[in-house]
Design an enzyme around this catalytic site. Structure first.
Site, PDB file in Angstrom:
ATOM      1  N   CYS A  27       0.845  -1.199   0.000  1.00 43.69           N
ATOM      2  CA  CYS A  27       0.000   0.000   0.000  1.00 43.69           C
ATOM      3  C   CYS A  27       0.876   1.243   0.000  1.00 43.69           C
ATOM      4  O   CYS A  27       1.482   1.586   1.020  1.00 43.69           O
ATOM      5  CB  CYS A  27      -0.916  -0.013   1.222  1.00 43.69           C
ATOM      6  SG  CYS A  27      -1.867   1.504   1.408  1.00 43.69           S
ATOM      7  N   CYS A  72      -0.434   4.172   2.316  1.00 45.69           N
ATOM      8  CA  CYS A  72      -0.249   3.894   3.753  1.00 45.69           C
ATOM      9  C   CYS A  72       1.201   4.091   4.176  1.00 45.69           C
ATOM     10  O   CYS A  72       1.477   4.538   5.281  1.00 45.69           O
ATOM     11  CB  CYS A  72      -0.649   2.462   4.105  1.00 45.69           C
ATOM     12  SG  CYS A  72      -2.115   1.859   3.292  1.00 45.69           S
ATOM     13  N   ASP A  73       2.134   3.723   3.315  1.00 44.83           N
ATOM     14  CA  ASP A  73       3.534   3.609   3.755  1.00 44.83           C
ATOM     15  C   ASP A  73       4.495   4.620   3.131  1.00 44.83           C
ATOM     16  O   ASP A  73       5.692   4.589   3.429  1.00 44.83           O
ATOM     17  CB  ASP A  73       4.050   2.188   3.457  1.00 44.83           C
ATOM     18  CG  ASP A  73       3.294   1.149   4.287  1.00 44.83           C
ATOM     19  OD1 ASP A  73       2.850   1.505   5.389  1.00 44.83           O
ATOM     20  OD2 ASP A  73       3.140   0.009   3.826  1.00 44.83           O
TER      21      ASP A  73
END
Ligand code: NAP
Length: 311
Positions: free
Chosen positions: A133, A136-137
């Site tokens: 993701c 997200c990261d």
């Protein structure tokens, strides 16, 4: 036991749209989602190809509008993991978060999850440099040299996003050409800190506590090489979340649910919509269309059942 006309499993664009159409037709509608509503759109930074938004729209903003619309029409949206589903007395019985729920019809809109590469080191280092993701990261990869695997829309779109954070992004692709949309390819080729490693697959992810490199293999020559990266973000396709209904529907060889054009499965009253279906285009625009059709045909199924009982 609670009783619904339509119970929808999965609150991505397909499930939410099924909810809007079902509720708006006066059906008692429950939508169950095990995580946050929105599915993959919730973790997509920018949507550029959904009609109606000339300048594009952020994924979370689009989802919050669709969710608000579903709630306005009375869809009961709940957070619960559905662990069981079986036909029961002309309808269905679901197990969700320890509760039993009865439904006359069910729409499966559970989408897909990332398909891992299955190479040594990948599972061990997930969350420690291995990611599925980008949104997200991305912050974790700020200032680092990283690699992205894949050549589809997701890989290129997310590599472009990651290039704004990382020092460098190397896209490792198993073929010599991308399948991503031309507009994404052109942007990627014009991005200075984004480069391509063609005809190459990842053979191993290395590192003890954090990723410190990937071993790659050139598919033409068989030669092995090592790329010293601190992150590996994998977009090598998706696998369907269809296990819940595997005994009630036909699946293709990859596990996607086979439906007719009305979103019906081989079990009457059980419909599927969105990315979990076998289809030629997995996108928001086809997911919402599937959701609308599933709800319409759930309503028709209920009317047919009532008609049969009355005659
Ligand atoms: P995808 O189109 O299936 O692409 C997967 C990529 O991973 C392909 O390039 C594939 O290589 C590669 N791959 C598969 N298995 C691999 C392996 N074992 N090792 C290395 N590489 C591997 O998946 P996606 O990009 O997630 O897209 C899924 C669907 O969503 C598509 O229909 C896509 O158009 C849509 N989507 C649309 C947007 C948008 O902005 N409109 C954004 C994201 C996704 P090959 O090319 O060699 O097969």
């Amino acid at each position: 036991m609670e009783n619904y006309d339509v119970t929808i499993v999965g609150a991505g664009p397909a499930g939410l749209t099924a909810g809007i159409y079902a509720s708006r037709s006066g059906l008692r509608t429950l939508l169950l989602e095990r995580a946050v509503p929105g599915g993959k759109v919730q973790i997509t930074e920018r949507i550029e190809n959904y009609p109606g938004f000339a300048a594009g729209i952020d994924g979370p903003a689009l989802i919050s509008q669709i969710k608000a619309q579903a709630e306005r029409f009375g869809v009961d949206i709940r957070r619960a993991n559905v662990t069981g589903l079986q036909p029961d007395g002309g309808g269905f019985r679901l197990k969700a978060g320890g509760e039993d729920i009865a439904a006359r019809t069910v729409v499966i809109a559970t989408g897909t999850g990332p398909r891992p590469l299955g190479v040594p080191g990948e599972a061990r280092l997930e969350g420690r440099g291995v990611s599925y993701c980008a949104v997200c990261d991305a912050d974790i990869f700020r200032g680092r040299d990283i690699a992205v695997v894949g050549g589809g829309d997701s890989a290129i779109k997310e590599a472009l996003y990651l290039a704004r954070y990382a020092r460098s992004v190397r896209v490792i692709h198993r073929r010599g050409e991308l399948r991503a949309a031309r507009v994404l390819q052109e942007r990627a080729f014009a991005t200075p800190n984004l480069s391509f490693v063609w005809q190459t697959v990842v053979a191993e992810v290395t590192g003890s506590d954090w990723v410190d490199g990937v071993v790659v293999r050139n598919v033409a020559s068989g030669d092995l090489d090592r790329l010293p990266v601190e992150g590996l973000v994998v977009f090598a396709g998706n696998r369907p979340h269809s296990r819940l209904v595997e005994n009630l529907v036909d699946l293709d060889h990859l596990g996607f649910i086979i439906t007719d054009e009305d979103m019906g499965t081989r079990t009457p009253g059980l419909f599927a919509a969105g990315d979990v279906r076998r289809k030629s285009l997995r996108d928001i625009v086809t997911a919402v269309a599937d959701g609308a059709l599933a709800a319409l045909n759930a309503q028709r199924h209920i009317m047919r059942q009532k008609h049969t009982l009355a005659s």
